[in-house]
Motif scaffolding. Structure first.
Motif, PDB file in Angstrom:
ATOM      1  N   PHE A   2       0.828  -1.207   0.000  1.00 49.29           N
ATOM      2  CA  PHE A   2       0.000   0.000   0.000  1.00 49.29           C
ATOM      3  C   PHE A   2       0.864   1.260   0.000  1.00 49.29           C
ATOM      4  O   PHE A   2       0.629   2.189  -0.774  1.00 49.29           O
ATOM      5  N   LEU A   3       1.881   1.282   0.864  1.00 51.35           N
ATOM      6  CA  LEU A   3       2.769   2.444   0.913  1.00 51.35           C
ATOM      7  C   LEU A   3       3.543   2.614  -0.399  1.00 51.35           C
ATOM      8  O   LEU A   3       3.739   3.734  -0.866  1.00 51.35           O
ATOM      9  N   GLU A  30       2.498   1.695  -3.336  1.00 52.91           N
ATOM     10  CA  GLU A  30       1.532   2.192  -4.319  1.00 52.91           C
ATOM     11  C   GLU A  30       1.280   3.689  -4.124  1.00 52.91           C
ATOM     12  O   GLU A  30       1.185   4.438  -5.096  1.00 52.91           O
ATOM     13  N   ILE A  31       1.193   4.123  -2.876  1.00 53.69           N
ATOM     14  CA  ILE A  31       0.990   5.551  -2.606  1.00 53.69           C
ATOM     15  C   ILE A  31       2.171   6.362  -3.127  1.00 53.69           C
ATOM     16  O   ILE A  31       1.994   7.397  -3.766  1.00 53.69           O
ATOM     17  N   ARG A  32       3.382   5.896  -2.865  1.00 53.67           N
ATOM     18  CA  ARG A  32       4.570   6.613  -3.344  1.00 53.67           C
ATOM     19  C   ARG A  32       4.619   6.644  -4.873  1.00 53.67           C
ATOM     20  O   ARG A  32       4.976   7.654  -5.475  1.00 53.67           O
ATOM     21  N   ARG A  88       2.032   6.513  -6.959  1.00 49.00           N
ATOM     22  CA  ARG A  88       1.008   7.459  -7.427  1.00 49.00           C
ATOM     23  C   ARG A  88       1.445   8.899  -7.186  1.00 49.00           C
ATOM     24  O   ARG A  88       1.199   9.774  -8.012  1.00 49.00           O
ATOM     25  N   GLN A  89       2.096   9.141  -6.061  1.00 47.34           N
ATOM     26  CA  GLN A  89       2.574  10.477  -5.753  1.00 47.34           C
ATOM     27  C   GLN A  89       3.615  10.919  -6.779  1.00 47.34           C
ATOM     28  O   GLN A  89       3.569  12.048  -7.275  1.00 47.34           O
TER      29      GLN A  89
END
Length: 105
Positions: free
Chosen positions: A35-36, A38-40, A42-43
């Motif tokens: 999850f982390l 994926e967040i990075r 996308r960011q």
């Protein structure tokens, strides 16, 4: 205390690991890691897209008019000038007509 997002996420991970117990700790940690990541991802994609758009806007604003584009702008400006001159002439004629009729329609 908790000054940024990374510190907050670490606290959340520790809390989840404590609540999940030993049986799901590995899977929970893997899920949180994915999850982390994926967040990075996308960011970074968002930052890249934003920078690309900002650069393209700056490039179009700084591009000098040359060749055909300059001729088009020049012709368009000349047409607009002619329209404005015709409108001024009509208004002057209307003003003269009103003066001649002493302000009466």
């Amino acid at each position: 205390m908790i000054s940024n997002l990374s510190d907050f996420l670490v606290v959340i991970v520790v809390f989840i690991l404590l609540m999940a117990g030993d049986k799901n700790a590995g899977n929970t940690a893997k899920s949180i890691g994915r999850f982390l990541g994926e967040i990075r991802k996308r960011q970074n994609e968002f930052k890249t897209e934003l920078m690309r758009e900002l650069n393209s806007v700056e490039d179009t604003n700084n591009t000098p008019l040359t060749g055909a584009s300059f001729k088009y702008v020049k012709v368009a400006n000349q047409e607009r000038i002619k329209e404005l001159e015709a409108q001024i002439k009509r208004l002057q004629e209307e003003l003269e007509r009103l003066k001649a009729s002493d302000g009466k329609n």
